[in-house]
Motif scaffolding. Structure first.
Motif, short mmCIF file in Angstrom:
data_model
loop_
_atom_site.label_atom_id
_atom_site.label_comp_id
_atom_site.label_asym_id
_atom_site.label_seq_id
_atom_site.Cartn_x
_atom_site.Cartn_y
_atom_site.Cartn_z
N PHE A 127 0.84 -1.20 0.00
CA PHE A 127 0.00 0.00 0.00
C PHE A 127 0.88 1.25 0.00
CE2 PHE A 127 -3.24 -2.89 1.70
CZ PHE A 127 -4.39 -2.43 1.05
N SER A 128 0.39 2.31 -0.63
CA SER A 128 1.07 3.60 -0.54
C SER A 128 0.93 4.16 0.88
CB SER A 128 0.49 4.59 -1.55
OG SER A 128 -0.89 4.83 -1.30
N LEU A 129 1.76 5.14 1.22
CA LEU A 129 1.77 5.68 2.58
C LEU A 129 0.44 6.30 2.97
CD1 LEU A 129 5.32 7.34 2.67
CD2 LEU A 129 4.65 5.04 3.39
N ASP A 130 -0.27 6.89 1.99
CA ASP A 130 -1.56 7.49 2.29
C ASP A 130 -2.73 6.54 2.06
OD1 ASP A 130 -1.63 7.34 -0.46
OD2 ASP A 130 -1.64 9.50 -0.79
N GLY A 131 -2.45 5.31 1.66
CA GLY A 131 -3.50 4.32 1.45
C GLY A 131 -4.31 4.50 0.19
N ARG A 132 -3.92 5.42 -0.70
CA ARG A 132 -4.69 5.68 -1.92
C ARG A 132 -4.43 4.63 -2.99
NH1 ARG A 132 -3.11 10.93 -4.43
NH2 ARG A 132 -4.68 10.24 -5.96
N PHE A 133 -3.22 4.05 -2.99
CA PHE A 133 -2.84 3.14 -4.06
C PHE A 133 -2.38 1.80 -3.48
CE2 PHE A 133 -2.02 7.42 -5.69
CZ PHE A 133 -2.64 7.38 -6.94
N LEU A 134 -2.48 0.78 -4.32
CA LEU A 134 -1.92 -0.53 -4.01
C LEU A 134 -1.04 -0.95 -5.18
CD1 LEU A 134 -1.88 -3.14 -2.20
CD2 LEU A 134 -3.73 -3.99 -3.69
N ALA A 135 0.20 -1.33 -4.88
CA ALA A 135 1.10 -1.86 -5.90
C ALA A 135 1.13 -3.37 -5.79
CB ALA A 135 2.50 -1.28 -5.73
N ASP A 141 5.71 -7.51 -14.42
CA ASP A 141 5.19 -6.14 -14.39
C ASP A 141 4.77 -5.79 -12.97
OD1 ASP A 141 2.91 -7.63 -13.96
OD2 ASP A 141 1.69 -6.59 -15.46
N VAL A 142 4.44 -4.51 -12.78
CA VAL A 142 3.85 -4.06 -11.54
C VAL A 142 2.57 -3.34 -11.90
CG1 VAL A 142 5.20 -1.92 -11.49
CG2 VAL A 142 4.17 -2.77 -9.39
N VAL A 143 1.48 -3.67 -11.20
CA VAL A 143 0.19 -3.04 -11.41
C VAL A 143 -0.03 -2.05 -10.27
CG1 VAL A 143 -2.30 -3.37 -11.57
CG2 VAL A 143 -0.75 -5.04 -12.60
N VAL A 144 -0.40 -0.82 -10.61
CA VAL A 144 -0.72 0.19 -9.60
C VAL A 144 -2.22 0.45 -9.66
CG1 VAL A 144 -0.34 2.56 -8.83
CG2 VAL A 144 1.56 1.23 -9.78
#
Length: 310
Positions: A127-135, A141-144
């Motif tokens: 998870f991103s630090l602000d919880g907006r995104f998941l990698a 590949d990497v999916v965002v």
């Protein structure tokens, strides 16, 4: 007749044992905790940590090993339902309010019980630090995923790319490869940052010995690592250590919480009851650690995941 009766009793006892709920684990002070319940369609507070149970055949019901166990900030416990077999991977958002999990594809679940399946193949999760995104790092590949909108973008990765978390805006990966231009074909390493919004990537060299357990600050300028004396901050531009904090029992920097705080795993002195490790929020301003209420006594090695650290 007697043999048949004994066989039937053994079968019945095995079935009863397999379907018992997870037994409560003792806290570090030896006091039993409240038994866990299933996390499904119920509202709860932030999750402090999750773990897969270390299974010992004679002391744990088999079904309790095939699931993730969750512990809330308030000490309440739950378990994640699984249909069969291994529970797969899991990640917790930094605020402890969202769970990403799955075996074949990623499933998002909020602590209010709502579940959002995705078609993203399962891989490493962050998870991103602000919880907006998941990698989600796959094999090539990497999916965002932007969680609020469901928008997803896929980016091809070079070989040997490893996921290490996020800065404030970008997915952080490392790429370690053999170099044909250095004597002895030594390995070289790079940090790769992938901006979640624009999709732009940047790459810069990093010392190979720092690449294995890379924890990059939210502004992307400082690495945190743990040599023998305690957590050490390294200026990425100069590769020079700028500060070492006096915390000799520290063994790993798990992640940056923000620009001034680290989440750190440390060893406890041998001979105590319960967990052999402790988890701390380390304030870089004061140098003081604050211990979190986390007990990994019952956790399988390397399975513990920490969510909310507040």
């Amino acid at each position: 007749m007697i043999r048949a009766a004994l066989a039937w009793l053994l079968l019945a006892a095995t079935a009863w044992w397999a379907f018992q709920p997870a037994a409560p684990s003792p806290r570090a002070d030896g006091v039993p905790v409240t038994p866990a319940t299933q996390l499904a369609e119920q509202r709860t507070g932030p999750i402090r940590y999750a773990y897969r149970r270390l299974c010992e055949e004679l002391t744990h019901p088999p079904r309790s090993c095939d699931r993730w166990h969750l512990v809330g900030v308030d000490g309440r416990r739950w378990w994640m339902p699984e249909k069969s077999g291994s529970p797969g991977g899991l990640a917790l958002s930094p605020d402890g309010l969202m769970i990403a999990r799955g075996k074949e594809t990623v499933i998002l679940q909020r602590v209010d019980g709502s579940v959002t399946p995705t078609e993203i193949p399962m891989g490493e999760l962050a998870f991103s630090l602000d919880g907006r995104f998941l990698a989600v790092r796959g094999t090539a590949d990497v999916v965002v995923l932007e969680i609020a909108t469901g928008r997803r973008r896929s980016f091809a990765l070079p070989e040997h790319a490893a996921l290490h978390g996020w800065t404030s805006t970008s997915v952080v990966l490392t790429v370690v490869s053999r170099s044909d231009s250095t004597p002895g074909h030594l390995a070289t390493a790079e940090i790769m940052e992938l901006d979640a919004t624009s999709g732009r990537t940047s790459r810069r060299p990093v010392a190979v010995n720092l690449a294995a357990r890379l924890t990059l600050s939210p502004d992307g300028r400082t690495l945190a690592t743990v040599p023998s004396r305690g957590p050490t901050l390294v200026d990425l531009a100069t590769a020079e250590a700028t500060r070492t904090l006096p915390f000799p029992s520290a063994r790993e920097v798990i992640r940056w919480l923000d620009g001034t705080r680290l989440l750190v795993r440390a060893d406890l002195p041998p001979g105590g009851f319960g967990s052999l490790r402790s988890y701390h929020v380390l304030d870089l301003t004061t140098g003081a650690p604050r211990r979190l209420d986390v007990d990994d006594t019952d956790a399988d090695d390397g399975s513990l995941v920490i969510g909310a650290a507040e």
